[in-house]
Design a protein around this motif. Structure first.
Motif, PDB file in Angstrom:
ATOM      1  N   LYS A 122       0.842  -1.191   0.000  1.00 63.22           N
ATOM      2  CA  LYS A 122       0.000   0.000   0.000  1.00 63.22           C
ATOM      3  C   LYS A 122       0.879   1.244   0.000  1.00 63.22           C
ATOM      4  O   LYS A 122       1.866   1.312   0.735  1.00 63.22           O
ATOM      5  CB  LYS A 122      -0.885  -0.025   1.249  1.00 63.22           C
ATOM      6  CG  LYS A 122      -2.120   0.825   1.122  1.00 63.22           C
ATOM      7  CD  LYS A 122      -3.069   0.528   2.250  1.00 63.22           C
ATOM      8  CE  LYS A 122      -4.143   1.581   2.465  1.00 63.22           C
ATOM      9  NZ  LYS A 122      -4.308   2.670   1.561  1.00 63.22           N
ATOM     10  N   ASP A 142      -3.198   6.057  -1.328  1.00 66.25           N
ATOM     11  CA  ASP A 142      -4.430   5.432  -1.822  1.00 66.25           C
ATOM     12  C   ASP A 142      -4.154   4.364  -2.872  1.00 66.25           C
ATOM     13  O   ASP A 142      -5.081   3.742  -3.385  1.00 66.25           O
ATOM     14  CB  ASP A 142      -5.343   6.507  -2.450  1.00 66.25           C
ATOM     15  CG  ASP A 142      -6.168   7.215  -1.389  1.00 66.25           C
ATOM     16  OD1 ASP A 142      -6.221   6.717  -0.250  1.00 66.25           O
ATOM     17  OD2 ASP A 142      -6.760   8.266  -1.712  1.00 66.25           O
ATOM     18  N   GLU A 143      -2.871   4.195  -3.234  1.00 63.08           N
ATOM     19  CA  GLU A 143      -2.557   3.267  -4.322  1.00 63.08           C
ATOM     20  C   GLU A 143      -2.050   1.934  -3.784  1.00 63.08           C
ATOM     21  O   GLU A 143      -1.324   1.876  -2.792  1.00 63.08           O
ATOM     22  CB  GLU A 143      -1.470   3.864  -5.237  1.00 63.08           C
ATOM     23  CG  GLU A 143      -1.793   5.238  -5.798  1.00 63.08           C
ATOM     24  CD  GLU A 143      -2.777   5.212  -6.956  1.00 63.08           C
ATOM     25  OE1 GLU A 143      -3.117   4.109  -7.439  1.00 63.08           O
ATOM     26  OE2 GLU A 143      -3.198   6.307  -7.376  1.00 63.08           O
ATOM     27  N   ASN A 191      -5.829   1.980  -7.748  1.00 65.81           N
ATOM     28  CA  ASN A 191      -6.349   2.934  -6.764  1.00 65.81           C
ATOM     29  C   ASN A 191      -7.311   2.216  -5.825  1.00 65.81           C
ATOM     30  O   ASN A 191      -8.276   1.594  -6.276  1.00 65.81           O
ATOM     31  CB  ASN A 191      -7.034   4.109  -7.461  1.00 65.81           C
ATOM     32  CG  ASN A 191      -7.382   5.206  -6.468  1.00 65.81           C
ATOM     33  OD1 ASN A 191      -8.365   5.100  -5.727  1.00 65.81           O
ATOM     34  ND2 ASN A 191      -6.574   6.244  -6.427  1.00 65.81           N
ATOM     35  N   SER A 192      -7.038   2.310  -4.519  1.00 60.66           N
ATOM     36  CA  SER A 192      -7.806   1.522  -3.553  1.00 60.66           C
ATOM     37  C   SER A 192      -9.221   2.055  -3.366  1.00 60.66           C
ATOM     38  O   SER A 192     -10.055   1.400  -2.754  1.00 60.66           O
ATOM     39  CB  SER A 192      -7.082   1.487  -2.206  1.00 60.66           C
ATOM     40  OG  SER A 192      -7.003   2.796  -1.678  1.00 60.66           O
ATOM     41  N   LYS A 193      -9.516   3.242  -3.905  1.00 58.50           N
ATOM     42  CA  LYS A 193     -10.885   3.769  -3.802  1.00 58.50           C
ATOM     43  C   LYS A 193     -11.662   3.590  -5.098  1.00 58.50           C
ATOM     44  O   LYS A 193     -12.787   3.116  -5.095  1.00 58.50           O
ATOM     45  CB  LYS A 193     -10.843   5.249  -3.432  1.00 58.50           C
ATOM     46  CG  LYS A 193     -10.455   5.450  -1.976  1.00 58.50           C
ATOM     47  CD  LYS A 193     -10.563   6.895  -1.572  1.00 58.50           C
ATOM     48  CE  LYS A 193     -10.358   7.028  -0.073  1.00 58.50           C
ATOM     49  NZ  LYS A 193      -9.735   8.321   0.251  1.00 58.50           N
ATOM     50  N   ASP A 226     -14.525   9.981  -5.115  1.00 63.76           N
ATOM     51  CA  ASP A 226     -13.358   9.115  -5.253  1.00 63.76           C
ATOM     52  C   ASP A 226     -12.541   9.489  -6.486  1.00 63.76           C
ATOM     53  O   ASP A 226     -11.317   9.510  -6.461  1.00 63.76           O
ATOM     54  CB  ASP A 226     -13.783   7.647  -5.351  1.00 63.76           C
ATOM     55  CG  ASP A 226     -14.281   7.111  -4.016  1.00 63.76           C
ATOM     56  OD1 ASP A 226     -14.065   7.803  -2.994  1.00 63.76           O
ATOM     57  OD2 ASP A 226     -14.878   6.028  -3.997  1.00 63.76           O
ATOM     58  N   ALA A 255      -8.709  10.723  -6.790  1.00 62.37           N
ATOM     59  CA  ALA A 255      -7.752   9.990  -7.621  1.00 62.37           C
ATOM     60  C   ALA A 255      -7.078  10.932  -8.619  1.00 62.37           C
ATOM     61  O   ALA A 255      -5.892  10.812  -8.907  1.00 62.37           O
ATOM     62  CB  ALA A 255      -8.463   8.850  -8.350  1.00 62.37           C
TER      63      ALA A 255
END
Ligand SMILES: [Zn+2]
Length: 335
Positions: A28, A31-32, A52-54, A122, A126
C-alpha cells in the motif's frame, strides 16, 4: 425479476479484496496499491501495477494498459472484453459477495444518487493523486535519462537493422537502457516526464515500457514548446516511428505519442500552438484499422485546434505500409 446489478456490484467491490481473491502480493502506498503482477501479463520482474484503492482504476506502466475493476477481472480471467462483460460482472459479484439485486426500483433510484456522489468524490481524489504523481515523475524521469548510456554496440546495431542508425548523429535523441534504445517523453513545457524504451527484440515483451508511475501522455523526441513560426510538426505514434520521423523530416518538430490512444491528446494540445505559429501539422498514423480510427480522432482534434486540411495547415501522410518504419525500410521518403 432479480438480476445482478452492475452499479450495486461496483459499489460493493473493494479493490484490495480483488487482489486478495486472486492471491496477489501488493504494497500500500497512500491510496494506491502497488504490485509486480498485472492482469494481462501476470508477473513482471519489478513493480509494474498501480491500483487505486478507492476507485479501482488501475494502470500497468510497462504494458501501458489501464482500466476499471471489471476490465481487471475480465483480463485476469482471460475473458474477451468488452464482449464478455456479463461474465466479468458475475465474477465481480461473486468476489464482492453480491447476489441478484433485491432492490425495488424506488430503492435503486435512491441508492444510485448516493453511488454516483461517492464515485465522483473518489474520482476527484484519484485525479489529485495522479496530478501529484505526474509532477513527481519529472525529477525521476530526468535522473533516469541522465543515467543512460549515450553509446551501446548492440543497441546501435539494432537501430541500423531498423535503418535508423543515423539518428545517433542527431545527438540527444536516443540513449540506451541496458542496450535498448530509449527516448524521452516530454511535457508540453519540455520537461522530461518519462523515458520510453524500445526493448531489444531478444528481450521479449513488453516491447515499449515506460518508467513506473510516470505518465504516458506527452510527446516523444520533441516537445510542444519546440514549435516555432512556420515549422512543420509531425505527429506519429510509438518509439520506432518517432525515431524514424526524426530522420524522415530532419527539420520538423517531431511529436510522438506513447501509444495510439494518446495521438488525439497530443493533437489537441499541439494544434492551437501550431495554428498560432502558422506551422503545418502532418499526422502519420499506423495504417491498420486501429491506426485509422486514431488518425480520425487526431484529425478532429487538430481541426478543433484551428488547423485546416483545405488551407494546407493539416495533412494526413499516407505511405502505404503498416507503419512509418516499415515504409522507411522499404525506401519510402517524405515528399
Ligand atoms: Zn503489465
Amino acid at each position: 425479476m432479480s438480476r445482478i446489478d452492475a452499479d450495486e456490484v461496483r459499489s460493493a467491490l473493494v479493490p484490495r479484496v480483488v487482489l486478495e481473491y486472486y492471491g496477489w502480493k501488493f504494497k500500500k502506498s497512500g491510496d494506491e496499491l502497488e504490485s509486480t503482477s498485472c492482469p494481462d501479463r501476470g508477473e513482471h520482474s519489478r513493480r509494474a501495477l498501480l491500483l487505486n484503492s478507492k476507485t479501482g482504476r488501475w494502470q500497468c506502466f510497462p504494458c501501458g494498459t489501464s482500466g476499471d475493476l471489471f476490465a481487471f477481472i475480465g483480463a485476469v480471467e482471460r475473458f474477451s472484453m468488452p464482449g464478455d462483460f456479463r461474465k466479468a460482472l458475475e465474477k465481480a459479484a461473486e468476489i464482492a459477495g453480491v447476489g441478484p439485486s433485491e432492490l425495488s426500483d424506488e430503492d435503486r433510484k435512491q441508492r444510485a444518487v448516493a453511488w454516483a456522489r461517492k464515485r465522483e468524490e473518489d474520482e476527484a481524489a484519484a485525479k489529485r493523486a495522479t496530478a501529484q504523481r505526474d509532477a513527481a515523475a519529472i525529477p525521476v524521469a530526468t535522473a533516469h535519462w541522465d543515467s543512460l548510456a549515450e553509446k551501446n554496440q548492440r543497441g546501435t546495431e539494432y537501430l541500423f537493422e531498423r535503418r535508423v542508425g543515423d539518428v545517433i548523429l542527431r545527438g540527444g535523441v536516443v540513449r540506451f537502457d541496458a542496450g535498448s534504445p530509449a527516448v524521452r517523453l516530454f511535457s508540453s513545457r519540455g520537461e522530461t516526464r518519462n523515458v520510453v524504451s524500445r526493448r531489444l527484440p531478444e528481450l521479449g515483451e513488453p516491447k515499449t515500457p515506460g518508467l513506473f508511475a510516470c505518465p504516458s501522455s506527452g510527446t516523444l523526441v520533441n516537445a510542444v514548446c519546440d514549435i516555432v513560426d512556420g515549422c512543420d510538426v509531425v505527429l506519429t505514434e510509438g518509439v520506432m516511428d518517432s525515431i524514424t520521423a526524426r530522420l524522415a523530416w530532419s527539420e520538423a518538430v517531431i511529436l510522438g505519442a506513447h501509444g495510439a490512444g494518446n495521438l488525439a491528446k497530443v493533437a489537441s494540445v499541439a494544434a492551437p500552438v501550431a495554428a498560432r505559429h502558422r506551422a503545418r501539422m502532418l499526422i502519420v498514423p499506423h495504417q491498420d484499422k486501429a491506426g485509422c480510427l486514431r488518425a480520425i480522432e487526431a484529425t478532429t482534434a487538430a481541426q478543433n485546434g484551428g488547423l485546416r486540411i483545405a488551407k494546407g495547415s493539416l495533412a494526413i501522410v499516407k505511405h502505404g505500409h503498416k507503419d512509418l518504419n516499415d515504409a522507411w525500410c522499404a525506401g519510402w521518403r517524405a515528399a
